[in-house]
Design a protein around this motif. Structure first.
Motif, PDB file in Angstrom:
ATOM      1  N   ASP A  99       0.899  -1.188   0.329  1.00 51.15           N
ATOM      2  CA  ASP A  99      -0.031   0.105   0.022  1.00 51.15           C
ATOM      3  C   ASP A  99       0.620   1.285   0.121  1.00 51.15           C
ATOM      4  O   ASP A  99       0.905   1.015   0.698  1.00 51.15           O
ATOM      5  CB  ASP A  99      -1.464   0.018   1.294  1.00 51.15           C
ATOM      6  CG  ASP A  99      -1.730   0.792   1.293  1.00 51.15           C
ATOM      7  OD1 ASP A  99      -1.942   1.762   0.125  1.00 51.15           O
ATOM      8  OD2 ASP A  99      -2.624   1.333   2.165  1.00 51.15           O
ATOM      9  N   PHE A 100       1.016   1.754  -1.058  1.00 45.71           N
ATOM     10  CA  PHE A 100       1.724   2.961  -1.023  1.00 45.71           C
ATOM     11  C   PHE A 100       1.139   4.041  -1.623  1.00 45.71           C
ATOM     12  O   PHE A 100       1.453   5.198  -1.843  1.00 45.71           O
ATOM     13  CB  PHE A 100       2.830   3.097  -2.599  1.00 45.71           C
ATOM     14  CG  PHE A 100       3.882   1.879  -2.256  1.00 45.71           C
ATOM     15  CD1 PHE A 100       4.901   2.181  -0.638  1.00 45.71           C
ATOM     16  CD2 PHE A 100       4.359   0.404  -2.590  1.00 45.71           C
ATOM     17  CE1 PHE A 100       5.327   0.938  -1.354  1.00 45.71           C
ATOM     18  CE2 PHE A 100       5.452  -0.387  -2.908  1.00 45.71           C
ATOM     19  CZ  PHE A 100       6.164   0.016  -1.987  1.00 45.71           C
ATOM     20  N   SER A 139      -1.700   5.084  -0.424  1.00 45.47           N
ATOM     21  CA  SER A 139      -2.564   6.428   1.511  1.00 45.47           C
ATOM     22  C   SER A 139      -1.755   6.609   1.756  1.00 45.47           C
ATOM     23  O   SER A 139       0.091   6.300   2.193  1.00 45.47           O
ATOM     24  CB  SER A 139      -3.434   4.759   1.657  1.00 45.47           C
ATOM     25  OG  SER A 139      -3.013   4.096   2.515  1.00 45.47           O
ATOM     26  N   ILE A 140      -2.486   7.440   3.019  1.00 45.76           N
ATOM     27  CA  ILE A 140      -1.466   8.086   4.635  1.00 45.76           C
ATOM     28  C   ILE A 140      -0.872   7.212   4.878  1.00 45.76           C
ATOM     29  O   ILE A 140       0.380   6.901   5.696  1.00 45.76           O
ATOM     30  CB  ILE A 140      -2.141   8.645   5.135  1.00 45.76           C
ATOM     31  CG1 ILE A 140      -2.587  10.072   4.029  1.00 45.76           C
ATOM     32  CG2 ILE A 140      -1.797  10.070   6.369  1.00 45.76           C
ATOM     33  CD1 ILE A 140      -3.507  11.184   4.184  1.00 45.76           C
ATOM     34  N   GLY A 145      -0.415   4.229   4.229  1.00 44.78           N
ATOM     35  CA  GLY A 145       0.830   3.578   3.680  1.00 44.78           C
ATOM     36  C   GLY A 145       2.959   4.732   3.226  1.00 44.78           C
ATOM     37  O   GLY A 145       3.167   3.845   3.771  1.00 44.78           O
ATOM     38  N   LEU A 146       2.458   5.378   3.010  1.00 42.75           N
ATOM     39  CA  LEU A 146       3.215   5.858   2.821  1.00 42.75           C
ATOM     40  C   LEU A 146       3.865   6.448   3.935  1.00 42.75           C
ATOM     41  O   LEU A 146       5.069   6.867   4.915  1.00 42.75           O
ATOM     42  CB  LEU A 146       2.614   7.729   2.582  1.00 42.75           C
ATOM     43  CG  LEU A 146       2.190   7.795   0.792  1.00 42.75           C
ATOM     44  CD1 LEU A 146       1.875   9.856   0.172  1.00 42.75           C
ATOM     45  CD2 LEU A 146       3.239   7.390   0.176  1.00 42.75           C
ATOM     46  N   LEU A 147       3.406   6.884   5.523  1.00 44.02           N
ATOM     47  CA  LEU A 147       3.578   6.887   6.807  1.00 44.02           C
ATOM     48  C   LEU A 147       4.470   5.280   7.563  1.00 44.02           C
ATOM     49  O   LEU A 147       4.254   5.311   8.768  1.00 44.02           O
ATOM     50  CB  LEU A 147       2.880   7.356   7.894  1.00 44.02           C
ATOM     51  CG  LEU A 147       1.856   8.931   7.257  1.00 44.02           C
ATOM     52  CD1 LEU A 147       1.481   9.387   8.147  1.00 44.02           C
ATOM     53  CD2 LEU A 147       3.598   9.704   7.125  1.00 44.02           C
ATOM     54  N   HIS A 148       4.371   3.937   6.854  1.00 42.50           N
ATOM     55  CA  HIS A 148       4.381   2.865   7.257  1.00 42.50           C
ATOM     56  C   HIS A 148       3.586   2.847   8.302  1.00 42.50           C
ATOM     57  O   HIS A 148       4.158   2.186   8.941  1.00 42.50           O
ATOM     58  CB  HIS A 148       5.721   3.139   6.920  1.00 42.50           C
ATOM     59  CG  HIS A 148       6.889   3.340   5.860  1.00 42.50           C
ATOM     60  ND1 HIS A 148       6.958   2.662   4.470  1.00 42.50           N
ATOM     61  CD2 HIS A 148       7.647   4.356   6.188  1.00 42.50           C
ATOM     62  CE1 HIS A 148       7.765   3.282   4.005  1.00 42.50           C
ATOM     63  NE2 HIS A 148       7.885   4.482   4.447  1.00 42.50           N
ATOM     64  N   SER A 168       0.884   0.630   8.404  1.00 41.37           N
ATOM     65  CA  SER A 168      -0.295  -0.459   7.391  1.00 41.37           C
ATOM     66  C   SER A 168      -0.256  -1.083   8.009  1.00 41.37           C
ATOM     67  O   SER A 168      -1.306  -2.086   8.471  1.00 41.37           O
ATOM     68  CB  SER A 168       0.439  -0.629   5.947  1.00 41.37           C
ATOM     69  OG  SER A 168       0.046   0.102   4.779  1.00 41.37           O
ATOM     70  N   ARG A 180      -5.345   4.352   5.827  1.00 46.61           N
ATOM     71  CA  ARG A 180      -5.466   3.441   4.458  1.00 46.61           C
ATOM     72  C   ARG A 180      -6.956   4.373   3.837  1.00 46.61           C
ATOM     73  O   ARG A 180      -6.607   4.337   2.611  1.00 46.61           O
ATOM     74  CB  ARG A 180      -5.580   2.222   5.276  1.00 46.61           C
ATOM     75  CG  ARG A 180      -4.863   2.176   5.740  1.00 46.61           C
ATOM     76  CD  ARG A 180      -4.411   0.359   5.607  1.00 46.61           C
ATOM     77  NE  ARG A 180      -4.746  -0.049   4.021  1.00 46.61           N
ATOM     78  CZ  ARG A 180      -5.073  -1.239   4.173  1.00 46.61           C
ATOM     79  NH1 ARG A 180      -4.692  -2.395   4.539  1.00 46.61           N
ATOM     80  NH2 ARG A 180      -4.585  -1.686   2.927  1.00 46.61           N
ATOM     81  N   ASN A 212      -7.066   8.316   0.323  1.00 51.23           N
ATOM     82  CA  ASN A 212      -5.415   7.938  -0.110  1.00 51.23           C
ATOM     83  C   ASN A 212      -5.332   8.359  -1.917  1.00 51.23           C
ATOM     84  O   ASN A 212      -7.113   8.910  -2.240  1.00 51.23           O
ATOM     85  CB  ASN A 212      -5.860   6.090  -1.120  1.00 51.23           C
ATOM     86  CG  ASN A 212      -6.767   5.660  -1.392  1.00 51.23           C
ATOM     87  OD1 ASN A 212      -7.728   5.642  -2.328  1.00 51.23           O
ATOM     88  ND2 ASN A 212      -7.933   4.488  -0.570  1.00 51.23           N
TER      89      ASN A 212
END
Length: 216
Positions: free
Chosen positions: A138-139, A141-142, A144-147, A149, A160, A163
Motif C-alpha cells: 500500500d503505497f 494511502s497516508i 502506507g506512506l507513513l508505514h 499499515s 488507509r 488515498n
C-alpha cells in the motif's frame, strides 16, 4: 435507458475485477505456504489444513457477496449526493436519485483499480511470506506512506481510507455532477466535498467508534 445500461455494465465490470483480483490473490499471493507461515505458531497443522479446505469450499461465497458491498458503497455515495442536492440551492434542476446513483456507479470503477494496483506492486516488487506482508504494497494511502499499515491502532483504518484512488473517485463524482447540473467543475467539486465528503467523514467516525467499542 442507455445511461442505465452503461451504469450496470460498469457495476458488473467492477464485480469481475474484484473477482479476478481475489482469485489471483488466493493462488499467487496468499498461497498455502503463506498461510502456514502466518498461522504456524498459533494453530496446529491439522487446524491449518481445515482452514485451507474451508477456504477452497467457500471461496465462491466471497465472490457472490461482492455485489452487496459494491451496491452499498454506490447507494451510500448516491444518498450523500442526493441529500446535498435536496438541502442545497439546486432543486430547480430536477435531478433525481437515479442520476446520482449512475454517477456513483461510473466513478466507483477506481476502487477495484486500487486493489489491482496493490496486487501488481505485491507481485512485482514484494516477497510475501506472511499475510501481513501484503500491507507493504500500500503505497497509495497516508497510512502506507507513513508505514503504518502493519499497526493495529484504531486510527490506521481512516488513514488507509484517505488515498489517491479516493481522490480520483471524488474527481469522477465531480465530473459527473458537473455535467448533470451544468455547473463549473470547481463548483461541482465543492458540492461533492460538502455532500459526499461529509458523509464519508461521518462514516469513518462511525467505523472508528465501532472499532474502539469492540476492542475495549
Amino acid at each position: 435507458m442507455l445511461q442505465e445500461s452503461s451504469g450496470w455494465l460498469i457495476f458488473f465490470s467492477i464485480w469481475l475485477l474484484y473477482i479476478a483480483v481475489s482469485f489471483i490473490q488466493q493462488r499467487l499471493v496468499f498461497t498455502e505456504d503463506v498461510i502456514y507461515n502466518t498461522f504456524g505458531e498459533q494453530l496446529a497443522y491439522d487446524r491449518i489444513e481445515q482452514l485451507l479446505e474451508t477456504r477452497k469450499e467457500w471461496e465462491w461465497v466471497g465472490y457472490a457477496i461482492i455485489p452487496i458491498f459494491i451496491f452499498f458503497q454506490v447507494f451510500f455515495t448516491a444518498a450523500c449526493l442526493n441529500i446535498g442536492y435536496l438541502l442545497g440551492e439546486h432543486r430547480s434542476q430536477k435531478i433525481g436519485f437515479r442520476r446520482f446513483f449512475s454517477i456513483s456507479i461510473k466513478s466507483s470503477i477506481v476502487y477495484p483499480l486500487y486493489s489491482v494496483a496493490m496486487l501488481l506492486v505485491c507481485l512485482l516488487f514484494l516477497n510475501v511470506e506472511h499475510m501481513e506482508d501484503y500491507s507493504d504494497a500500500d503505497f497509495f494511502s497516508i497510512a502506507g506512506l507513513l508505514h503504518l499499515s502493519r499497526s493495529e491502532e484504531w486510527w490506521v483504518m481512516p488513514l488507509r481510507a484517505i488515498n489517491i484512488f479516493e481522490l480520483f473517485f471524488c474527481l469522477g463524482l465531480a465530473a459527473g455532477v458537473s455535467r448533470a447540473m451544468n455547473r463549473p467543475f470547481r463548483s461541482a467539486l465543492a458540492f461533492v466535498a460538502l455532500s459526499y465528503g461529509v458523509g464519508f467523514l461521518l462514516w469513518m467516525l462511525f467505523v472508528t467508534f465501532l472499532q474502539l467499542s469492540l476492542s475495549a
